[in-house]
Design a protein around this motif. Structure first.
Motif, short mmCIF file in Angstrom:
data_model
loop_
_atom_site.label_atom_id
_atom_site.label_comp_id
_atom_site.label_asym_id
_atom_site.label_seq_id
_atom_site.Cartn_x
_atom_site.Cartn_y
_atom_site.Cartn_z
N ILE A 193 -9.08 9.66 0.74
CA ILE A 193 -7.85 9.35 1.47
C ILE A 193 -7.13 8.15 0.83
N ILE A 194 -7.91 7.15 0.40
CA ILE A 194 -7.30 6.00 -0.28
C ILE A 194 -6.55 6.47 -1.51
N LEU A 195 -7.20 7.33 -2.29
CA LEU A 195 -6.57 7.83 -3.51
C LEU A 195 -5.34 8.68 -3.20
N SER A 196 -5.50 9.61 -2.25
CA SER A 196 -4.38 10.51 -1.93
C SER A 196 -3.22 9.73 -1.30
N GLY A 197 -3.54 8.73 -0.43
CA GLY A 197 -2.49 7.91 0.16
C GLY A 197 -1.77 7.08 -0.87
N SER A 198 -2.53 6.54 -1.82
CA SER A 198 -1.93 5.76 -2.90
C SER A 198 -1.02 6.62 -3.75
N VAL A 199 -1.49 7.85 -4.04
CA VAL A 199 -0.68 8.78 -4.84
C VAL A 199 0.63 9.10 -4.11
N ALA A 200 0.52 9.44 -2.81
CA ALA A 200 1.71 9.81 -2.03
C ALA A 200 2.71 8.66 -1.97
N ASN A 201 2.23 7.43 -1.72
CA ASN A 201 3.13 6.29 -1.61
C ASN A 201 3.72 5.88 -2.95
N LEU A 202 2.93 6.04 -4.03
CA LEU A 202 3.47 5.76 -5.36
C LEU A 202 4.58 6.73 -5.71
N LEU A 203 4.40 8.01 -5.32
CA LEU A 203 5.44 9.00 -5.60
C LEU A 203 6.70 8.73 -4.78
N LEU A 204 6.51 8.15 -3.58
CA LEU A 204 7.65 7.88 -2.72
C LEU A 204 8.41 6.63 -3.15
N ASP A 205 7.68 5.58 -3.53
CA ASP A 205 8.32 4.29 -3.78
C ASP A 205 8.07 3.72 -5.17
N GLY A 206 7.24 4.38 -5.96
CA GLY A 206 6.90 3.85 -7.27
C GLY A 206 8.09 3.70 -8.20
N ASP A 207 9.06 4.62 -8.09
CA ASP A 207 10.23 4.55 -8.99
C ASP A 207 11.04 3.27 -8.75
N LYS A 208 11.09 2.79 -7.50
CA LYS A 208 11.81 1.54 -7.22
C LYS A 208 11.10 0.35 -7.85
N LEU A 209 9.77 0.39 -7.85
CA LEU A 209 9.01 -0.68 -8.50
C LEU A 209 9.24 -0.67 -10.00
N MET A 210 9.34 0.53 -10.57
CA MET A 210 9.58 0.65 -12.01
C MET A 210 10.98 0.15 -12.37
N LEU A 211 11.96 0.46 -11.52
CA LEU A 211 13.32 0.00 -11.79
C LEU A 211 13.39 -1.52 -11.83
N ASN A 212 12.61 -2.18 -10.97
CA ASN A 212 12.61 -3.64 -10.94
C ASN A 212 12.13 -4.24 -12.26
N GLN A 213 11.30 -3.50 -13.00
CA GLN A 213 10.75 -4.01 -14.25
C GLN A 213 11.72 -3.88 -15.43
N TYR A 214 12.72 -3.01 -15.28
CA TYR A 214 13.59 -2.72 -16.42
C TYR A 214 15.07 -3.04 -16.19
N MET A 215 15.49 -3.15 -14.93
CA MET A 215 16.92 -3.28 -14.66
C MET A 215 17.18 -4.39 -13.64
N LYS A 216 18.43 -4.80 -13.54
CA LYS A 216 18.83 -5.76 -12.52
C LYS A 216 18.54 -5.17 -11.14
N ILE A 217 18.14 -6.03 -10.23
CA ILE A 217 17.63 -5.57 -8.94
C ILE A 217 18.66 -4.80 -8.13
N GLU A 218 19.95 -5.05 -8.36
CA GLU A 218 21.00 -4.33 -7.62
C GLU A 218 20.88 -2.82 -7.78
N ASN A 219 20.34 -2.37 -8.91
CA ASN A 219 20.21 -0.94 -9.16
C ASN A 219 19.25 -0.26 -8.18
N ILE A 220 18.31 -1.02 -7.63
CA ILE A 220 17.41 -0.45 -6.62
C ILE A 220 18.21 -0.08 -5.37
N ALA A 221 19.21 -0.89 -5.03
CA ALA A 221 20.07 -0.58 -3.88
C ALA A 221 20.82 0.72 -4.12
#
Length: 489
Positions: free
Chosen positions: A224-252
């Motif tokens: 469940i830890i693994l599956s929950g982590s996978v599900a949440n990464l798929l839901l919000d992981g792209d926003k975390l990745m955007l923070n590493q490469y672009m100005k934060i306004e792009n997340i909005a």
């Protein structure tokens, strides 16, 4: 009306009310009152907290639901409740020590592109813990057949309190920085209210004990830890990745677009609640032909309903974006990319329910882990080149490949097939109506244009689906409605 049907109906209504409040916040209040920078910052903090939440909860919310009813005596149940509530605290201690030890390294890494994040780093684990214990105590209430209140807090309460905070910001009762801290306080309040409600339903009698079936519990918890982590990464992981490469306004900009696109997946929730137990029963009774028929029905029905929602969004997207600040307009292409990925997932019907009810259920987890790795790699490739469009394209590509992998697995292993000729007809019909209405704009105020175009799309879409008999089930529902109101077709 039985308790399950009664609460399912209430939860569905609550979900849609919450989604409506969230739409007002996301499309208007956040962009206008908060501004792109602090909207993106707030979204990044909550998304990061959601990603690490499964580590703090260690899957106990799902473990509680699965194992609670298996205990026969009240004493065993109380011991298990204590275990699920107290054990995550023990896990938070080493995670906290790791966080403290590597705090500077982690902070430097996540704030290298956007220094504004640095000041609020401690809010991420704080909100993550609040989310984790909210889910645990919500599960505590659910195992005692009280799901409505927790769902109300989750779907409506959090969003309504955010609306009040935004109004406070507008009247300058709080500052932008204070709004971020108020957001953290809202999650803390939701956790406290849910905890006291759970204790009201079942008075706690905490005991430091280990269940006899701890091996089974911990094995399930690990998955469940693994599956929950996978599900949440798929839901919000792209926003975390955007923070590493672009100005934060792009997340909005990205968050507004993804929220709009996620509407496409909303209709599947109600159907899946009904279909999951039916799928399990048919598989247990080894009724392959009936299961195959159900697979086809869920596929085409979800395709029609989801396709309708997608069509209404796509043909109105330009007018919809005229209602938000101009700098958000770059997110239109993101809506198309994320929307198509949700549509592809919809047309697989009850695919997940089938896999979860076989001995191959772990395969979904392994495929999910592969998907996370693929998504991260694709984001690293495409974000520096195409920005938020690159992140959306990475999501579309990875989820499409993931959906194809699940489809091929069910086809090859179980010899079940979701598609028929109606699948092609439905796609062609949806695409044809998109071409007709997307380029046809009414010279009225945006909301009036959206309403008028949506009415015309609805009439034509329903008529053509009915006329070509794309889904006998949906035709049956239409017939029954017309029969009740006294109209003959």
């Amino acid at each position: 009306m039985g308790i399950v049907l009664n609460q399912s109906f209430k939860n569905t209504i609550i979900t849609y009310i919450g989604f409506g409040i969230g739409a007002i916040n996301t499309l208007y209040l956040y962009p206008v009152f908060l501004g792109a920078t602090y909207y993106a910052l707030t979204n990044y903090i909550t998304s990061a907290a959601n990603v690490i939440m499964p580590l703090f909860a260690i899957g106990m919310q799902n473990t509680l639901v699965k194992f609670y009813s298996q205990y026969k005596t009240e004493e065993e149940r109380e011991q298990f409740l204590s275990f699920t509530a107290l054990f995550p605290i023990l896990m938070c201690i080493p995670l906290g020590l790791i966080g403290i030890f590597f705090y500077d390294d982690i902070t430097d890494f996540v704030s290298k592109e956007n220094p504004v994040v640095r000041e609020f780093m401690l809010l991420i684990p704080f909100i993550g813990i609040c989310m984790a214990y909210f889910e645990i105590f919500y599960a505590w209430a659910r195992v005692h057949m009280h799901s409505v209140f927790g769902n109300f807090i989750k779907e409506v309460g959090l969003r309504l309190l955010s609306t009040l905070a935004l109004i406070g910001l507008y009247f300058k009762w709080i500052s932008l920085v204070e709004f971020v801290y108020v957001t953290a306080a809202i999650y803390f309040l939701a956790f406290l209210v849910t905890m006291f409600y759970a204790f009201y339903i079942k008075k706690p009698n905490f005991q430091i004990t280990i269940p006899e079936n701890v091996k089974s519990v911990m094995e399930y918890t690990f998955y469940i830890i693994l599956s929950g982590s996978v599900a949440n990464l798929l839901l919000d992981g792209d926003k975390l990745m955007l923070n590493q490469y672009m100005k934060i306004e792009n997340i909005a900009y990205y968050s507004v677009a993804t929220y709009i696109a996620l509407v496409i997946s909303v209709p599947s929730r109600a159907m899946h609640q009904i279909v999951y137990p039916i799928t399990a029963k048919l598989m247990h009774e080894n009724k392959h032909d009936e299961l195959n028929q159900l697979y086809k029905k869920t596929s085409i029905n979800l395709q029609i309903v989801g396709g309708f929602v997608m069509l209404c969004i796509f043909v109105n997207i330009n007018q919809l974006y005229e209602l938000v600040p101009k700098e958000y307009s770059g997110g239109i292409s993101v809506v198309f990319m994320i929307g198509l990925s949700k549509y592809f997932d919809l047309i697989l019907g009850n695919n997940n329910a089938i896999i979860f009810n076989t001995k191959y259920y772990r395969m979904v987890l392994y495929l999910g882990l592969m998907l996370v790795v693929l998504t991260v790699i694709l984001n690293m490739i495409f974000i520096p080149i195409f920005g938020i469009f690159g992140s959306a394209f990475a999501t579309l590509l990875s989820i499409t490949l993931y959906s194809l992998a699940k489809l091929l697995f069910v086809v090859k292993k179980l010899h079940l097939y979701p598609f028929t000729k109606q699948t092609i007809y439905s796609m062609l019909l949806t695409f044809a109506l998109f071409l007709v209405f997307y380029f046809w704009e009414f010279p009225f105020f945006q909301l009036i244009s959206i309403a008028l175009k949506s009415v015309l799309v609805t009439i034509l879409y329903l008529y053509l689906n009915y006329k070509f008999k794309i889904s006998p089930d949906i035709n049956g529902v239409i017939n029954s409605i017309f029969k009740k109101i006294g109209i003959k077709i």
